[in-house]
Design a protein around this motif. Structure first.
Motif, PDB file in Angstrom:
ATOM      1  N   ILE A  82       0.744  -1.149   0.185  1.00 32.83           N
ATOM      2  CA  ILE A  82       0.054   0.161  -0.006  1.00 32.83           C
ATOM      3  C   ILE A  82       0.984   1.341   0.057  1.00 32.83           C
ATOM      4  N   GLU A  83       0.482   2.263  -0.197  1.00 30.41           N
ATOM      5  CA  GLU A  83       0.981   3.740  -0.387  1.00 30.41           C
ATOM      6  C   GLU A  83       0.945   4.449   1.062  1.00 30.41           C
ATOM      7  N   GLY A  84       2.158   4.919   1.607  1.00 30.37           N
ATOM      8  CA  GLY A  84       1.790   5.793   2.698  1.00 30.37           C
ATOM      9  C   GLY A  84       1.749   5.205   4.029  1.00 30.37           C
ATOM     10  N   LYS A  85       2.319   3.915   4.082  1.00 26.73           N
ATOM     11  CA  LYS A  85       2.042   2.886   5.231  1.00 26.73           C
ATOM     12  C   LYS A  85       2.751   3.686   6.338  1.00 26.73           C
ATOM     13  N   ILE A  86       1.964   3.474   7.579  1.00 26.22           N
ATOM     14  CA  ILE A  86       2.362   4.050   8.925  1.00 26.22           C
ATOM     15  C   ILE A  86       2.539   2.857   9.981  1.00 26.22           C
TER      16      ILE A  86
END
Length: 434
Positions: A82-86
């Motif tokens: 996924i994008e922007g994973k935190i």
């Protein structure tokens, strides 16, 4: 650069979020393939710390939840999942069962993994399973297997649009020619159903996709087929590669009538004595039949429901999808469900039809973490060697349908017993006795 320098440059905007994993992988780990997951986790922590700084809120639990869903392509390009994973989100997981399934692909007992925050859901599935097992098990079958995508193209006039629709319906050699445009061995064109509205032509393409749910594969194949078609027809043009006639991630009757993903049927005959032994006083074949008809058909018709002629199928589907790594947005289509309860002299004939369940045992969230373990637990962790070798996902479809059947049987009987559904939810969710 070390991690602190990379973090500073990310915070200042010199390094873009989309490049963070790759920069860490290259600069900190020297592009060591064994460290790609560490690089992705470092990137997630840096992003999370930036969000903490911006919001002034501690995100310690999110930051410490590590989910390794990234992969390395060709030894250098990172697919981050996924994008922007935190970090990660955690949902409690329980099991119901084991349930006896007498199906095409499941023959025996199996536990059902369910991930949910809703009290009473798993207890409801469990009581439904108890009745099913006492009745000899659940019969299941899968009768449709295919994934769809529906490009929309426009003709110069209605006559050319009609002529092309006729060709799609009658020219088998042309369909075979189009099928060869799919280069993915796990995506095979089965047929195209054309629908005309004026100069607009909807091409509902049906593909076989093996053990994959297949949306990415069929989208690429549909694009290649559409490009080829339009290259041969001057004056025609593409409106959209996905016209909502597929229909993906929306409740739609076209999916009910023609199938999408997997179409599954289940049935169980519950003798009177089993109903009396498992459920509360007042639950009889006739009371359940009356409850199902008035709730699932009379009430659903009055409300304008498209395909929700069931008790609470979406509950079981959502929990099963979350546990096994399915695409959660497809709960809305997969929970299209029709329940029947026919009273007989000897008991209750209970049936469930799920015409468009979209499932996979390979790809997306099925490939890692707890979802992979859950799939292995129920014997669905593999994937076939060809597009027709897809018993894993067909087995998965029967187990998902079993979860729906058990929950809807239980909840229908609970509602046939008067106020039991309300009382049990208050007790299990709030710890309150009525």
């Amino acid at each position: 650069m070390d991690l602190n320098e990379i973090k500073a440059k990310y915070m200042s905007g010199e390094i873009k979020s989309r490049d963070l994993e790759s920069v860490i992988f290259t600069e900190v780990y020297g592009s060591d393939a064994s460290k790609v997951r560490d690089a992705c986790n470092d990137a997630a922590i840096i992003r999370c710390e930036e969000v903490e700084k911006f919001s002034g809120v501690s995100l310690d639990l999110i930051k410490k939840t590590r989910i390794d869903n990234c992969t390395l392509v060709d030894g250098k390009r990172i697919l981050t999942g996924i994008e922007g994973k935190i970090g990660g989100a955690i949902i409690p997981m329980g099991v119901a069962g084991p349930i006896q399934i007498n199906g095409q692909y499941v023959k025996g007992k199996v536990y059902i993994p369910l991930a949910t925050n809703e009290a009473a859901l798993i207890a409801g599935v469990q009581r439904g399973i108890k009745a099913i097992n006492m009745a000899g098990g659940l019969n299941t079958l899968v009768h449709f297997d295919g994934m769809t995508r529906a490009p929309l193209i426009e003709a110069p006039n209605i006559t050319e649009a009609r002529e092309f629709c006729n060709r799609i319906q009658t020219d088998k050699e042309f369909i075979n020619e189009l099928g060869k445009l799919s280069k993915d061995p796990f995506v095979r064109l089965e047929k195209i159903d054309p629908y005309q509205l004026g100069t607009k032509v909807f091409l509902r393409m049906i593909f076989k996709t093996g053990d994959a749910m297949g949306m990415n594969g069929v989208t690429k194949a549909s694009a290649d087929i559409t490009r080829y078609i339009l290259s041969k027809m001057p004056g025609w043009k593409l409106i959209t590669i996905s016209s909502n006639f597929c229909t993906d991630k929306k409740s739609a009757h076209i999916n009910v009538l023609t199938g999408r993903g997997k179409s599954v049927q289940t049935e169980v005959f519950i003798p009177k004595e089993v109903l009396s032994a498992v459920f509360k006083k007042g639950v009889t074949p006739l009371s359940v039949e009356k409850t199902v008809f008035h709730k699932c058909y009379l009430g659903s018709c009055l409300s304008g429901t498209i395909s929700g002629f069931n008790v609470n199928a979406a509950n079981a589907i959502a929990a099963f999808f979350a546990a096994t790594g399915q695409d959660l947005a497809q709960v809305i289509t997969s929970a299209s469900c029709f329940v029947q309860a026919d009273a007989t002299e000897d008991g209750l004939h209970f049936m469930v039809s799920l015409p468009c369940m979209e499932l996979a045992t390979i790809g997306g969230g099925t490939m890692f973490g707890t979802a992979r373990e859950a799939l292995n637990m129920i014997g669905c962790g593999g994937f076939g060697k060809s597009v027709d070798d897809n018993v894993n996902v067909l087995r998965l479809a029967e187990i998902a349908a079993a979860a729906v059947t058990a929950l809807d049987l239980n909840t229908a009987c609970a509602q046939a017993a008067g106020y039991e559904m309300a009382d049990s939810h208050v007790k299990l969710a709030r710890g309150e006795e009525n």
